[in-house]
Design a protein around this motif. Structure first.
Motif, PDB file in Angstrom:
ATOM      1  N   VAL A 103       0.848  -1.207   0.000  1.00  0.00           N
ATOM      2  CA  VAL A 103       0.000   0.000   0.000  1.00  0.00           C
ATOM      3  C   VAL A 103       0.884   1.259   0.000  1.00  0.00           C
ATOM      4  N   ILE A 104       1.688   1.421   1.048  1.00  0.00           N
ATOM      5  CA  ILE A 104       2.504   2.646   1.156  1.00  0.00           C
ATOM      6  C   ILE A 104       3.491   2.725  -0.011  1.00  0.00           C
ATOM      7  N   GLY A 105       4.113   1.594  -0.329  1.00  0.00           N
ATOM      8  CA  GLY A 105       5.080   1.585  -1.447  1.00  0.00           C
ATOM      9  C   GLY A 105       4.423   2.028  -2.748  1.00  0.00           C
ATOM     10  N   THR A 106       3.209   1.534  -2.999  1.00  0.00           N
ATOM     11  CA  THR A 106       2.504   1.908  -4.238  1.00  0.00           C
ATOM     12  C   THR A 106       2.158   3.399  -4.227  1.00  0.00           C
ATOM     13  N   VAL A 107       1.700   3.901  -3.076  1.00  0.00           N
ATOM     14  CA  VAL A 107       1.336   5.329  -3.002  1.00  0.00           C
ATOM     15  C   VAL A 107       2.588   6.197  -3.177  1.00  0.00           C
ATOM     16  N   ASN A 108       3.711   5.761  -2.638  1.00  0.00           N
ATOM     17  CA  ASN A 108       4.967   6.516  -2.861  1.00  0.00           C
ATOM     18  C   ASN A 108       5.280   6.625  -4.350  1.00  0.00           C
ATOM     19  N   LEU A 109       5.110   5.538  -5.074  1.00  0.00           N
ATOM     20  CA  LEU A 109       5.386   5.559  -6.525  1.00  0.00           C
ATOM     21  C   LEU A 109       4.390   6.464  -7.250  1.00  0.00           C
ATOM     22  N   LEU A 110       3.116   6.366  -6.844  1.00  0.00           N
ATOM     23  CA  LEU A 110       2.084   7.215  -7.473  1.00  0.00           C
ATOM     24  C   LEU A 110       2.398   8.694  -7.239  1.00  0.00           C
ATOM     25  N   ASN A 115       4.004  13.873  -9.377  1.00  0.00           N
ATOM     26  CA  ASN A 115       4.814  15.088  -9.285  1.00  0.00           C
ATOM     27  C   ASN A 115       5.679  15.264 -10.529  1.00  0.00           C
ATOM     28  N   GLN A 116       6.296  14.178 -10.985  1.00  0.00           N
ATOM     29  CA  GLN A 116       7.244  14.250 -12.098  1.00  0.00           C
ATOM     30  C   GLN A 116       6.542  14.444 -13.442  1.00  0.00           C
ATOM     31  N   GLY A 175      -5.821  12.529 -12.789  1.00  0.00           N
ATOM     32  CA  GLY A 175      -5.670  12.324 -14.240  1.00  0.00           C
ATOM     33  C   GLY A 175      -4.442  11.525 -14.638  1.00  0.00           C
ATOM     34  N   LEU A 176      -3.804  10.838 -13.650  1.00  0.00           N
ATOM     35  CA  LEU A 176      -2.644   9.990 -13.985  1.00  0.00           C
ATOM     36  C   LEU A 176      -3.078   8.901 -14.973  1.00  0.00           C
ATOM     37  N   ASN A 177      -2.213   8.615 -15.941  1.00  0.00           N
ATOM     38  CA  ASN A 177      -2.515   7.644 -17.004  1.00  0.00           C
ATOM     39  C   ASN A 177      -2.185   6.233 -16.493  1.00  0.00           C
TER      40      ASN A 177
END
Ligand code: NAD
Ligand code: DAU
Length: 350
Positions: A103-110, A115-116, A175-177
């Motif tokens: 969960v946390i790992g996935t949210v960190n990547l999202l 941001n990028q 709106g992330l793809n």
């Protein structure tokens, strides 16, 4: 040159995805980010590790500062996210580890991707690799479709369901793809021997008992891992933003029938008398919250993207046995050390 981040690329499925992408796309730089937990093994990638379009980065997706820095230093065009704690039995003894990574790992990547990529979401894809276990369990009939309601029962499937919800939320809110796929049980080479098929192969080879939970009546839908990797390739490149695909083999087996077939193959390969390996079958205490049946309807993937499984199960299982029997060093390395403690706690002290 496109740059793609693949997380969990040193694990079972991840290593097959990395291999496929590195070999198929010489115009992509593939960055494999993996923490190398007990399940991560760079020996899974020996054949491609010196390719010019491949790079390994050791790191933890739970470490937000590290992930943000990795994204700042690299202009990734896309992410294929496989890193996870993946074993249901381990989730029963240590659920928090699953919340942290899955969960946390996935949210960190999202967050890092959001941001990028904020100036041009449509040009950057975030692909989240998930499981059919989020749908819970089936009775004797029916199949999971992409619209089946989520109903997870193990801490593992609850953590994967949660991560799927976050991925969809980042599509709907920011709106992330994104794309998500939910796949059934995989089998094949480099599968860590805590899971049913490789654990049983290893035990049969060493004349140890084969632990079958409950009565062995639970049903799983088995898919050749390289067919999963091919599906991921198609979905990454062709699926619409925000879409979901189920991936499965149309290949349901009760655990006991599967193990009987495996025993037959092993008897032949090890020159044992017919029926010898099956004597090792031992029924043990059932897994808590054990889902009865999984079956995937993958017709959307077949219809939209033309994917079909390539191998018949009997052929794939025999190939898998051949791989384990001719990769003794790999098997011995991963079953030495900490594996022995895990095995003792899971099967001997239960
Ligand atoms: P695996 O356990 O073999 O590999 C997981 C990999 O993730 C390992 O290399 C590990 O080192 C890495 N990892 C774990 N925690 C990490 C962290 N905090 N940071 C960075 N890397 C970390 O798993 P698998 O069976 O290859 O599954 C891969 C993905 O596919 C998972 O997301 C799983 O939920 C999903 N999936 C698996 C199956 C299956 O049958 N195995 C089926 C459907 C979906
Ligand atoms: O369905 C996809 C899922 O398949 C993935 O999301 C998971 O990451 C992956 O681990 C797998 O989960 P399962 O729990 O189905 O796989 P496992 O190999 O652990 O178990 C398969 C079946 O065999 C299940 O019904 C439990 C049973 N089993 C398992 C083990 C390890 C036994 O009977 N004995 C065992 O020792």
């Amino acid at each position: 040159m496109k740059k793609i981040l693949i997380t969990g690329g040193a694990g079972f499925i991840g290593s097959h995805v990395v291999r496929l992408f590195v070999n198929k796309y010489s115009n992509y730089e593939i960055v494999n980010l993996d923490k190398l937990t007990y399940a991560g093994n760079l020996a899974n990638l020996r054949d491609i590790e010196n390719k010019p379009n491949y790079r390994f980065v050791k790191g933890d997706i739970v470490d937000a500062a590290f992930i943000n820095q990795l994204f700042a230093e690299n202009q990734f065009d896309g992410v294929i996210h496989l890193a996870a704690e993946s074993h249901v039995d381990r989730s029963i003894s240590n659920p928090l580890e699953f919340v942290m990574t899955n969960v946390i790992g996935t949210v960190n990547l999202l967050n890092a991707a959001r941001n990028q990529w904020k100036d041009n979401f449509s040009a950057h894809r975030f692909y989240h690799v998930s499981t059919d276990e989020v749908y819970g369990t089936l009775g004797e009939t029916g199949m999971f479709t992409e619209t089946t309601a989520y109903d997870p029962h193990s801490p593992y499937s609850a953590s994967k369901a949660s991560s799927d919800h976050f991925v969809r939320a980042y599509h709907d809110t920011y709106g992330l793809n994104v794309v998500i796929s939910n796949c059934s049980n995989n089998y094949g080479s480099f599968h860590f021997p805590e899971k049913l098929i490789p654990l049983s192969i290893n035990n049969i080879k060493n004349n140890k008992s084969i632990p079958i939970y409950g009565k062995g009546e639970n049903v799983r839908d088995w898919l050749w891992v390289e067919d999963h990797a091919r599906a991921i390739d198609l979905i990454y490149h062709k699926a619409a933003a925000g879409s979901t695909y189920n991936i499965g083999g149309h290949n349901e087996w009760t655990n006991i029938d599967l193990i009987r077939l495996l025993c037959k193959i092993m008897d032949k390969k090890l020159n044992r008398a017919d029926g010898e390996s099956a004597k090792l079958i031992t029924f043990v205490k059932d897994r808590a919250g054990h889902d009865l049946r999984y079956a995937i309807d993958s017709s959307k993937l077949q219809k939209d993207l033309g994917w079909t499984p390539s191998l018949q199960f009997e052929e794939g299982l025999e190939k898998t046995v051949d791989w384990y029997l001719s990769n003794e060093e790999w098997l011995n390395n991963v079953t030495s050390g900490d594996y022995k403690n895990y095995y003792q706690a899971q099967y001997v002290k239960r």
